[in-house]
Design a protein around this motif. Structure first.
Motif, PDB file in Angstrom:
ATOM      1  N   LEU A  32      12.079  10.021  -3.055  1.00  0.00           N
ATOM      2  CA  LEU A  32      12.098   9.406  -1.731  1.00  0.00           C
ATOM      3  C   LEU A  32      12.537  10.408  -0.676  1.00  0.00           C
ATOM      4  O   LEU A  32      11.895  10.563   0.370  1.00  0.00           O
ATOM      5  N   TYR A  33      13.621  11.123  -0.942  1.00  0.00           N
ATOM      6  CA  TYR A  33      14.150  12.074   0.040  1.00  0.00           C
ATOM      7  C   TYR A  33      13.230  13.280   0.226  1.00  0.00           C
ATOM      8  O   TYR A  33      13.255  13.920   1.278  1.00  0.00           O
ATOM      9  N   ARG A  34      12.443  13.594  -0.772  1.00  0.00           N
ATOM     10  CA  ARG A  34      11.506  14.720  -0.673  1.00  0.00           C
ATOM     11  C   ARG A  34      10.159  14.310  -0.107  1.00  0.00           C
ATOM     12  O   ARG A  34       9.261  15.139   0.015  1.00  0.00           O
ATOM     13  N   GLY A  35      10.020  13.039   0.236  1.00  0.00           N
ATOM     14  CA  GLY A  35       8.795  12.567   0.861  1.00  0.00           C
ATOM     15  C   GLY A  35       7.646  12.354  -0.097  1.00  0.00           C
ATOM     16  O   GLY A  35       6.497  12.191   0.334  1.00  0.00           O
ATOM     17  N   ARG A  36       7.901  12.313  -1.372  1.00  0.00           N
ATOM     18  CA  ARG A  36       6.826  12.139  -2.349  1.00  0.00           C
ATOM     19  C   ARG A  36       6.497  10.665  -2.586  1.00  0.00           C
ATOM     20  O   ARG A  36       5.428  10.339  -3.080  1.00  0.00           O
ATOM     21  N   VAL A  37       7.457   9.774  -2.287  1.00  0.00           N
ATOM     22  CA  VAL A  37       7.188   8.342  -2.276  1.00  0.00           C
ATOM     23  C   VAL A  37       7.799   7.765  -1.006  1.00  0.00           C
ATOM     24  O   VAL A  37       8.603   8.415  -0.333  1.00  0.00           O
ATOM     25  N   ASP A  38       7.397   6.530  -0.683  1.00  0.00           N
ATOM     26  CA  ASP A  38       7.852   5.888   0.546  1.00  0.00           C
ATOM     27  C   ASP A  38       8.943   4.849   0.317  1.00  0.00           C
ATOM     28  O   ASP A  38       9.721   4.563   1.225  1.00  0.00           O
ATOM     29  N   LEU A  39       8.973   4.289  -0.892  1.00  0.00           N
ATOM     30  CA  LEU A  39       9.876   3.184  -1.169  1.00  0.00           C
ATOM     31  C   LEU A  39      10.501   3.311  -2.555  1.00  0.00           C
ATOM     32  O   LEU A  39       9.892   3.868  -3.470  1.00  0.00           O
ATOM     33  N   ILE A  40      11.702   2.769  -2.680  1.00  0.00           N
ATOM     34  CA  ILE A  40      12.306   2.518  -3.982  1.00  0.00           C
ATOM     35  C   ILE A  40      12.963   1.143  -3.907  1.00  0.00           C
ATOM     36  O   ILE A  40      13.156   0.590  -2.822  1.00  0.00           O
ATOM     37  N   ALA A  84       0.819  -1.217   0.000  1.00  0.00           N
ATOM     38  CA  ALA A  84       0.000   0.000   0.000  1.00  0.00           C
ATOM     39  C   ALA A  84       0.855   1.270   0.000  1.00  0.00           C
ATOM     40  O   ALA A  84       0.329   2.374  -0.187  1.00  0.00           O
ATOM     41  N   GLU A  85       2.162   1.118   0.173  1.00  0.00           N
ATOM     42  CA  GLU A  85       3.042   2.284   0.209  1.00  0.00           C
ATOM     43  C   GLU A  85       3.262   2.844  -1.197  1.00  0.00           C
ATOM     44  O   GLU A  85       3.183   2.129  -2.203  1.00  0.00           O
ATOM     45  N   LYS A  86       3.582   4.137  -1.259  1.00  0.00           N
ATOM     46  CA  LYS A  86       3.915   4.766  -2.546  1.00  0.00           C
ATOM     47  C   LYS A  86       5.340   4.381  -2.922  1.00  0.00           C
ATOM     48  O   LYS A  86       6.258   4.556  -2.120  1.00  0.00           O
ATOM     49  N   ILE A  87       5.507   3.905  -4.149  1.00  0.00           N
ATOM     50  CA  ILE A  87       6.807   3.402  -4.572  1.00  0.00           C
ATOM     51  C   ILE A  87       7.139   3.889  -5.972  1.00  0.00           C
ATOM     52  O   ILE A  87       6.282   3.902  -6.856  1.00  0.00           O
ATOM     53  N   ALA A  88       8.382   4.321  -6.160  1.00  0.00           N
ATOM     54  CA  ALA A  88       8.829   4.846  -7.455  1.00  0.00           C
ATOM     55  C   ALA A  88       9.682   3.810  -8.175  1.00  0.00           C
ATOM     56  O   ALA A  88      10.466   3.093  -7.551  1.00  0.00           O
ATOM     57  N   ALA A  89       9.516   3.760  -9.496  1.00  0.00           N
ATOM     58  CA  ALA A  89      10.310   2.853 -10.324  1.00  0.00           C
ATOM     59  C   ALA A  89      10.408   3.425 -11.728  1.00  0.00           C
ATOM     60  O   ALA A  89       9.489   4.119 -12.185  1.00  0.00           O
ATOM     61  N   SER A  90      11.492   3.149 -12.396  1.00  0.00           N
ATOM     62  CA  SER A  90      11.665   3.621 -13.763  1.00  0.00           C
ATOM     63  C   SER A  90      10.743   2.843 -14.702  1.00  0.00           C
ATOM     64  O   SER A  90      10.589   1.632 -14.579  1.00  0.00           O
ATOM     65  N   ARG A  91      10.181   3.554 -15.639  1.00  0.00           N
ATOM     66  CA  ARG A  91       9.261   2.955 -16.597  1.00  0.00           C
ATOM     67  C   ARG A  91       9.965   1.863 -17.417  1.00  0.00           C
ATOM     68  O   ARG A  91      11.079   2.045 -17.871  1.00  0.00           O
ATOM     69  N   PHE A  92       9.291   0.721 -17.569  1.00  0.00           N
ATOM     70  CA  PHE A  92       9.801  -0.441 -18.300  1.00  0.00           C
ATOM     71  C   PHE A  92      11.006  -1.099 -17.626  1.00  0.00           C
ATOM     72  O   PHE A  92      11.663  -1.946 -18.225  1.00  0.00           O
ATOM     73  N   SER A  93      11.301  -0.718 -16.397  1.00  0.00           N
ATOM     74  CA  SER A  93      12.392  -1.378 -15.679  1.00  0.00           C
ATOM     75  C   SER A  93      11.914  -2.729 -15.165  1.00  0.00           C
ATOM     76  O   SER A  93      10.713  -3.003 -15.063  1.00  0.00           O
ATOM     77  N   ASN A  94      12.876  -3.605 -14.822  1.00  0.00           N
ATOM     78  CA  ASN A  94      12.490  -4.884 -14.236  1.00  0.00           C
ATOM     79  C   ASN A  94      11.782  -4.686 -12.902  1.00  0.00           C
ATOM     80  O   ASN A  94      10.914  -5.483 -12.527  1.00  0.00           O
ATOM     81  N   VAL A  95      12.104  -3.586 -12.200  1.00  0.00           N
ATOM     82  CA  VAL A  95      11.423  -3.281 -10.939  1.00  0.00           C
ATOM     83  C   VAL A  95       9.961  -2.951 -11.191  1.00  0.00           C
ATOM     84  O   VAL A  95       9.067  -3.485 -10.516  1.00  0.00           O
ATOM     85  N   ASN A 119       0.366   1.611  -5.532  1.00  0.00           N
ATOM     86  CA  ASN A 119       0.713   3.018  -5.774  1.00  0.00           C
ATOM     87  C   ASN A 119       2.102   3.129  -6.389  1.00  0.00           C
ATOM     88  O   ASN A 119       3.084   3.468  -5.715  1.00  0.00           O
ATOM     89  N   ILE A 120       2.183   2.831  -7.686  1.00  0.00           N
ATOM     90  CA  ILE A 120       3.460   2.846  -8.390  1.00  0.00           C
ATOM     91  C   ILE A 120       3.598   4.150  -9.169  1.00  0.00           C
ATOM     92  O   ILE A 120       2.710   4.507  -9.945  1.00  0.00           O
ATOM     93  N   TYR A 121       4.685   4.843  -8.943  1.00  0.00           N
ATOM     94  CA  TYR A 121       4.996   6.065  -9.689  1.00  0.00           C
ATOM     95  C   TYR A 121       6.103   5.722 -10.686  1.00  0.00           C
ATOM     96  O   TYR A 121       7.253   5.519 -10.297  1.00  0.00           O
ATOM     97  N   GLU A 122       5.754   5.643 -11.965  1.00  0.00           N
ATOM     98  CA  GLU A 122       6.728   5.284 -12.994  1.00  0.00           C
ATOM     99  C   GLU A 122       7.394   6.547 -13.534  1.00  0.00           C
ATOM    100  O   GLU A 122       6.723   7.441 -14.044  1.00  0.00           O
ATOM    101  N   LEU A 123       8.712   6.599 -13.423  1.00  0.00           N
ATOM    102  CA  LEU A 123       9.481   7.786 -13.766  1.00  0.00           C
ATOM    103  C   LEU A 123      10.388   7.512 -14.959  1.00  0.00           C
ATOM    104  O   LEU A 123      10.620   6.373 -15.348  1.00  0.00           O
TER     105      LEU A 123
END
Length: 250
Positions: A169-177, A133-144, A155-159
């Motif tokens: 992550l450091y700015r508090g916009r996502v919770d996990l990487i 349920a945490e917000k998590i960032a990952a690069s688009r089309f990455s294996n992650v 809650n996946i943020y694809e960057l």
């Protein structure tokens, strides 16, 4: 888009490769992304890094020329998936990707982890379900990103760029990487961030992989065979190990 200069290599090899008359001295299009410490943009705009040096050594042994383009990962991956005779590095060799490419050789074994800030995760977490349920960032089309989607993270943020993940992550916009320890330590130094604020939460064993060099699926078989033999040669001759030692890669 960073484009390296066309690298022309002359043969220093005594080893003869199969079909060498059909492959040597040809220009090969290569795509990659910026990913420390594997692909690093130098202050003068040139490209270096552990994997880049291995690729240069590979082309030198293969007696071929490399035209390397640095792109956002999603674009590099799309080109390598859809265009014949394209080399891509550094790409995670996963079960899902295995039939999609011709694999030349492994650069490094990687262990990936969920990471968060210590201030957000003071307690240990053993159950991966508690992270979904945490917000998590990952690069688009990455294996992650592919893993997160397949495992129902909500809650996946694809960057576009890898650096954005850590900054968010450091700015508090996502919770996990999700990343390796080596990559995050190198990136934190580059971005001027305090790595000690980060917490390794849980290993993602399903994502552990061989970071590799690969060719697009429609690449000519003699090209793939030629570069596989060249890769085996530089591995056998200790060239890859020397480059690892130079970059302190374990």
């Amino acid at each position: 888009m960073l484009v390296t200069g066309l690298c022309s290599f002359h043969s220093l090899a005594s080893h003869k490769f199969e079909n060498i008359s059909n492959v040597s001295h040809f220009q090969i299009e290569v795509v990659t992304e910026l990913l420390e410490p594997y692909q690093i943009e130098n202050p003068d705009g040139t490209l270096s890094g552990f994997s880049t040096e291995v690729v240069h050594a590979l082309f030198k042994k293969a007696q071929s020329r490399a035209n390397i383009r640095v792109l956002p990962w999603a674009r590099a991956y799309e080109i390598a998936r859809s265009t014949p005779n394209i080399m891509i590095y550094s790409i995670a060799h996963t079960e899902v990707r295995d039939p999609l490419f011709h694999w030349v050789g492994s650069l490094k074994k990687e262990k990936l982890y969920f990471w968060g800030l210590k201030s957000k995760f003071p307690d240990n977490i053993d159950d991966i379900e508690k992270l979904k349920a945490e917000k998590i960032a990952a690069s688009r089309f990455s294996n992650v990103a592919q893993y997160l989607q397949a495992n129902n993270f909500k809650n996946i943020y694809e960057l576009i760029k890898e650096d954005q993940n850590m900054l968010m992550l450091y700015r508090g916009r996502v919770d996990l990487i999700v990343a390796t320890e080596l990559t995050l330590k190198t990136r934190a130094q580059k971005l001027g961030l305090d790595f000690n604020k980060m917490k390794k939460i849980k290993e993602v064993t399903e994502l552990n992989n061989d970071l590799s060099i690969a060719f697009s699926k429609e690449t000519k078989p003699n090209v793939v065979s030629h570069f596989r033999q060249a890769f085996d040669a530089i591995k056998r001759d200790g060239v890859i190990e020397q480059i690892k030692n130079k970059w302190n890669i374990q």
